[in-house]
Design an enzyme around this catalytic site. Structure first.
Site, PDB file in Angstrom:
ATOM      1  N   LYS A  83       0.848  -1.187   0.000  1.00 16.61           N
ATOM      2  CA  LYS A  83       0.000   0.000   0.000  1.00 16.61           C
ATOM      3  C   LYS A  83       0.887   1.242   0.000  1.00 16.61           C
ATOM      4  CE  LYS A  83      -4.306   0.961   2.474  1.00 16.61           C
ATOM      5  NZ  LYS A  83      -4.922   0.820   3.808  1.00 16.61           N
TER       6      LYS A  83
HETATM    7  C1  E4P Z   1      -8.191   1.158   4.367  1.00 19.00           C
HETATM    8  O1  E4P Z   1      -7.543   0.808   3.431  1.00 19.00           O
HETATM    9  C2  E4P Z   1      -8.142   2.528   4.915  1.00 19.00           C
HETATM   10  O2  E4P Z   1      -6.876   2.802   5.424  1.00 19.00           O
HETATM   11  C3  E4P Z   1      -9.203   2.693   5.970  1.00 19.00           C
HETATM   12  O3  E4P Z   1     -10.429   2.209   5.435  1.00 19.00           O
HETATM   13  C4  E4P Z   1      -9.335   4.085   6.492  1.00 19.00           C
HETATM   14  O4  E4P Z   1     -10.468   4.160   7.328  1.00 19.00           O
HETATM   15  P1  E4P Z   1     -10.722   5.367   8.332  1.00 19.00           P
HETATM   16  O5  E4P Z   1     -10.988   6.602   7.554  1.00 19.00           O
HETATM   17  O6  E4P Z   1     -11.929   4.942   9.134  1.00 19.00           O
HETATM   18  O7  E4P Z   1      -9.483   5.492   9.177  1.00 19.00           O
END
Ligand code: E4P
Length: 217
Positions: A83
């Protein structure tokens, strides 16, 4: 629509996996910090539970270090998706890792233009953040729709991984729009099964079971 679980909580991943609800897992530095565990150790454990893509995020901001981190993370297991953030260095890392055959999830996407760049850089997944847009009074679901339109217009293979999901309603709306994947915390996935009329209907059936003494086993 594929379901990824947005957590590093091993017990929760195992539980949802036993219901067939886990097509992959997403983590980010905040999720890893919350787990209190070593990133390599916990990520390797997650990769043993599911064959689906498991996102592990780099923590550097420059291209060379991001690439080195991405290569190291990719060695954890065959199903790692590295990522990277949606910055120019992240896009450059995306291109390099994708060219090497590594799955890449480009994260922190908040606009259709950013999604277009990620697709051109060869991203396996683009992660538009619905909830964080909603938090600042913008429409996160509208972004998912825009990206779907653009990717379909040009036949990009990059999968739309709807992220920052806060409610069961987000899940059904993403499915209606045609997001390829939605990643959600375990509580949101569990909330999808709830309906007040299901509870009421079951209570009525149970009352009649009792009244009539119905036994099956
Ligand atoms: C997933 O890939 C993301 O990092 C995550 O869904 C972010 O979620 P949040 O905005 O609730 O922290």
């Amino acid at each position: 629509m594929k379901f990824f679980v947005d957590t590093a909580d091993i017990d929760q991943i195992k539980e949802l996996h036993s219901y067939g609800m886990v097509d992959g897992v997403t983590t980010n530095p905040s999720i890893i910090a919350k787990s209190g565990r070593d990133i390599f150790e916990v990520t390797e454990e997650i990769c043993k539970i599911t064959d689906g893509p498991v996102s592990a995020e780099v923590v550097a901001l420059d291209f060379e270090t991001m690439l080195a981190e991405g290569r190291k993370l990719a060695k954890i297991a065959d199903n790692i998706a590295v990522k990277v953030p949606l910055t120019w260095a992240g896009l450059q890392t995306c291109k390099a890792l994708s060219d090497e055959g590594t799955m890449v999830n480009v994260t922190l996407c908040f606009s259709a233009n950013q999604a277009l760049l990620a697709a051109k850089a060869g991203a396996t997944f683009i992660s538009p953040f619905i909830g964080r847009l909603d938090d600042i009074n913008l429409d996160g679901l509208e972004l998912i729709e825009d990206i779907r339109t653009i990717y379909d217009n040009y036949g990009y293979d990059t999968q739309i991984l709807a992220a920052s999901i806060r409610s069961a309603n987000h899940m059904s709306e993403c499915a209606k729009i045609g997001a390829d994947v939605a990643t959600a915390p375990p509580a949101v996935i569990k909330a999808m099964a709830s309906h007040v009329l299901t509870d009421k209907g079951l209570a009525g059936f149970m009352a009649d079971v009792e009244k009539a003494g119905i036994k099956i086993l």
